[in-house]
Design an enzyme around this catalytic site. Structure first.
Site, short mmCIF file in Angstrom:
data_model
loop_
_atom_site.label_atom_id
_atom_site.label_comp_id
_atom_site.label_asym_id
_atom_site.label_seq_id
_atom_site.Cartn_x
_atom_site.Cartn_y
_atom_site.Cartn_z
N ASP A 16 -13.50 3.12 5.71
CA ASP A 16 -13.12 2.08 4.77
C ASP A 16 -11.85 1.43 5.34
O ASP A 16 -11.14 2.05 6.15
CB ASP A 16 -12.84 2.73 3.41
CG ASP A 16 -12.24 1.76 2.41
OD1 ASP A 16 -12.84 0.69 2.20
OD2 ASP A 16 -11.18 2.08 1.85
N LEU A 17 -11.54 0.23 4.93
CA LEU A 17 -10.35 -0.45 5.44
C LEU A 17 -9.19 -0.40 4.46
O LEU A 17 -8.19 0.29 4.67
CB LEU A 17 -10.68 -1.91 5.80
CG LEU A 17 -11.65 -2.14 6.95
CD1 LEU A 17 -11.96 -3.63 7.10
CD2 LEU A 17 -11.10 -1.58 8.25
N ASP A 18 -9.32 -1.13 3.34
CA ASP A 18 -8.21 -1.27 2.40
C ASP A 18 -7.82 0.05 1.76
O ASP A 18 -8.67 0.78 1.23
CB ASP A 18 -8.59 -2.27 1.29
CG ASP A 18 -8.85 -3.67 1.84
OD1 ASP A 18 -8.38 -3.97 2.95
OD2 ASP A 18 -9.54 -4.45 1.15
N ASP A 188 -10.70 6.16 0.71
CA ASP A 188 -9.79 6.59 -0.35
C ASP A 188 -10.42 6.63 -1.72
O ASP A 188 -9.84 7.16 -2.66
CB ASP A 188 -8.58 5.64 -0.40
CG ASP A 188 -8.97 4.26 -0.91
OD1 ASP A 188 -8.48 3.86 -1.98
OD2 ASP A 188 -9.76 3.57 -0.25
#
Length: 238
Positions: A16-18, A188
């Site tokens: 995941d990025l954000d 997250d």
């Protein structure tokens, strides 16, 4: 690092990025502020436009098209287009304005402060594993210095429905040419990242950098394979 399930041999990691590779909150706050300011200056009728107005437009669009949330970029474009159309602009004029607004959005959205440890970890992991980014958002890794670490980036909308739907997880495995269980997804969010990955057959790593309790979290659905408190813990996989 806490293990809840046995970790099977890995060929690739998806990220995941954000809020996984960096803190997304500062850049989002700044981007939203600048996006509203852009619209206020773009047309006199929007001089008093506020974030709440934009939110209402988005909600209106989702009521008309419940699946629009899968593509957050298109959703934003259509909200801007609607705002301008209601100021009397013709479709082509509103489209030009929406395009300009999205260019401004992309400029601010890419000003992400990526911690040095993220670069260190991704560089090291990339020497052993194949790395892929899977995001529901519209951050562009290439514009914030992360693009070179990933073999490819999958985005909800163009590449399938948003996580936790299995579309992008399955597509990642197919494009990598590996079995889903050979992939560890790192994220997250307990719903979109952990539950979504597990239901697609991947292994899952939950990055819990805000000291939450897995057993007390109301969004906990399925146990991840691993829980870590910081990205650097992934170096133990080397």
């Amino acid at each position: 690092m806490h293990f809840y399930r046995p970790l099977r041999p890995l060929v690739a990691l998806t990220f995941d990025l954000d809020d996984t590779l960096y803190d997304n909150r500062p850049v989002i706050a700044q981007t939203e502020q600048q996006s509203v300011a852009f619209l206020q200056n773009y047309h006199p009728g929007l001089s008093h436009f506020q974030p709440a107005d934009f939110h209402r437009l988005r909600q209106e669009l989702r009521e008309q098209d419940p699946e629009i949330y899968h593509d957050v970029t298109q959703w934003r474009w259509r909200a801007v287009h609607l705002a301008l159309s209601r100021q009397g602009l013709r479709d082509t004029q509103a489209a030009m304005g929406a395009d300009a607004a999205m260019q401004n959005f992309a400029l601010w959205r890419s000003r992400i402060d990526v911690p040095e440890v993220t670069h260190t970890v991704l560089k090291a992991l990339g020497q052993r594993y194949r790395l892929v980014a899977i995001t529901n958002g519209n951050a562009e890794p290439a514009l914030c210095g992360l693009g070179s670490y990933f073999q490819f980036v999958l985005r909800s909308g163009p590449d399938g429905r948003a996580k936790p739907y299995q579309d992008m997880y399955q597509l990642a495995a197919a494009r990598l040419g590996v079995a889903p269980e050979q992939i560890l997804h790192v994220g997250d969010d307990l719903t979109t990242d952990v539950a979504g990955a597990l239901r697609a057959g991947l292994q899952a790593c939950w990055i819990n950098d805000r000291q939450r309790s897995l057993m007390q979290a109301d969004d906990s659905r399925l146990l991840p394979h691993i829980e870590i408190s910081q990205l650097a813990s992934l170096m133990a996989l080397l």
